[in-house]
Design a protein around this motif. Sequence first.
Motif, PDB file in Angstrom:
ATOM      1  N   ALA A  68      13.494   8.073   5.689  1.00 53.87           N
ATOM      2  CA  ALA A  68      12.055   8.007   5.418  1.00 53.87           C
ATOM      3  C   ALA A  68      11.694   6.763   4.613  1.00 53.87           C
ATOM      4  N   THR A  69      12.520   6.432   3.646  1.00 57.20           N
ATOM      5  CA  THR A  69      12.248   5.281   2.794  1.00 57.20           C
ATOM      6  C   THR A  69      12.365   3.975   3.585  1.00 57.20           C
ATOM      7  N   ALA A  70      13.383   3.879   4.434  1.00 58.32           N
ATOM      8  CA  ALA A  70      13.543   2.688   5.271  1.00 58.32           C
ATOM      9  C   ALA A  70      12.377   2.553   6.241  1.00 58.32           C
ATOM     10  N   THR A  71      11.953   3.679   6.812  1.00 54.77           N
ATOM     11  CA  THR A  71      10.827   3.645   7.745  1.00 54.77           C
ATOM     12  C   THR A  71       9.557   3.171   7.060  1.00 54.77           C
ATOM     13  N   ARG A  72       9.311   3.672   5.864  1.00 56.99           N
ATOM     14  CA  ARG A  72       8.113   3.254   5.131  1.00 56.99           C
ATOM     15  C   ARG A  72       8.117   1.743   4.870  1.00 56.99           C
ATOM     16  N   ALA A  73       9.289   1.189   4.611  1.00 56.01           N
ATOM     17  CA  ALA A  73       9.375  -0.258   4.383  1.00 56.01           C
ATOM     18  C   ALA A  73       8.972  -1.026   5.643  1.00 56.01           C
ATOM     19  N   PHE A  74       9.401  -0.547   6.813  1.00 51.50           N
ATOM     20  CA  PHE A  74       9.017  -1.185   8.075  1.00 51.50           C
ATOM     21  C   PHE A  74       7.517  -1.032   8.322  1.00 51.50           C
ATOM     22  N   VAL A  75       7.009   0.168   8.077  1.00 52.69           N
ATOM     23  CA  VAL A  75       5.577   0.423   8.280  1.00 52.69           C
ATOM     24  C   VAL A  75       4.746  -0.460   7.356  1.00 52.69           C
ATOM     25  N   ASP A  76       5.140  -0.568   6.110  1.00 49.72           N
ATOM     26  CA  ASP A  76       4.414  -1.420   5.165  1.00 49.72           C
ATOM     27  C   ASP A  76       4.466  -2.887   5.587  1.00 49.72           C
ATOM     28  N   ALA A  77       5.589  -3.292   6.178  1.00 47.37           N
ATOM     29  CA  ALA A  77       5.759  -4.694   6.557  1.00 47.37           C
ATOM     30  C   ALA A  77       4.797  -5.116   7.663  1.00 47.37           C
ATOM     31  N   VAL A  78       4.373  -4.168   8.501  1.00 44.74           N
ATOM     32  CA  VAL A  78       3.462  -4.518   9.609  1.00 44.74           C
ATOM     33  C   VAL A  78       2.038  -4.060   9.330  1.00 44.74           C
ATOM     34  N   HIS A  79       1.762  -3.671   8.109  1.00 45.55           N
ATOM     35  CA  HIS A  79       0.426  -3.179   7.752  1.00 45.55           C
ATOM     36  C   HIS A  79      -0.651  -4.198   8.116  1.00 45.55           C
ATOM     37  N   GLY A  80      -1.703  -3.695   8.745  1.00 46.49           N
ATOM     38  CA  GLY A  80      -2.821  -4.551   9.103  1.00 46.49           C
ATOM     39  C   GLY A  80      -2.742  -5.149  10.494  1.00 46.49           C
TER      40      GLY A  80
END
Length: 285
Positions: A111-123
């Motif tokens: 979950a933590t790794a996924t959130r990092a990827f999701v945050d990286a493509v935000h916007g």
Amino acid sequence: MLTDSHIDRVVQLALDEDAPWGDITSETFIPAETQATAVLNAREPGILAGAEVFAAAFRLTDAATSVDLHMADGDHFTSGATLATVSGPARALLRAERIGLNFCQRLSGVATATRAFVDAVHGTGVHIADTRKTTPGLRAFERHAVQCGGGRNHRFSLSDAVMAKDNHLAVLTARGMSITEAINTARSRLGHTTSIEVEVDRLDQIEPVIAGGVDIIMLDNFTLDDLRAGVELVARRAVVEASGNVTLATVRAIAETGVDVISSGALTHSVRSLDLGLDMALHGA
């Protein structure tokens, strides 16, 4: 997707593996009547996943245990946060400890790794998705953890959707069948609710695939320039998915090429379990 019955089945297998004939250490050292409380603490920040799985390890070991979850799956926690409290027979807590921690640490890592990827493509409007590169037997658990981190799930199994990859296309080519013909033939055999995705690794494959009327086209291991060219060629006639060698360092640049979805096996096959600890104290101690 992650049902109570599935949790219980998998966790029970893990408990049976860990103590097939009982926990001889606790049964030797700890009097049967001893009661204890244990606190699940975070030793680093992250995203919680697997809280109910953690609780199931103690519940299935001894129905007399009580688990109080202080956070829910998907919640962000800081280092030092208390995630759960477990009370009950000390023997049961010690027997379930490693299994509960193993699941919660692993799933929170996903979950933590996924959130990092999701945050990286935000916007960018791009969705992050997992793949079938999951731990055998734990797919539903890890897919749930991806959702907890804000990601999306790809097809769950080979039974869910048509996805023709390079090896499928190689077989068809050897038989003298064109990609367009193969897709049209497959479509005629499917119900109207089943989607078709085709993986390509060259720009010249895109138009024949689109001509077959696919729903999703995967651009596999394309350079950034070829991804941009591929998106332009598809021209919104299908959902465009990028995959292959996606890392946290590259995912933003991939998203900015205009693709719709980025799938990454790294979300499940290369993550590090988070550092969580279970600290125990006897009642009245």
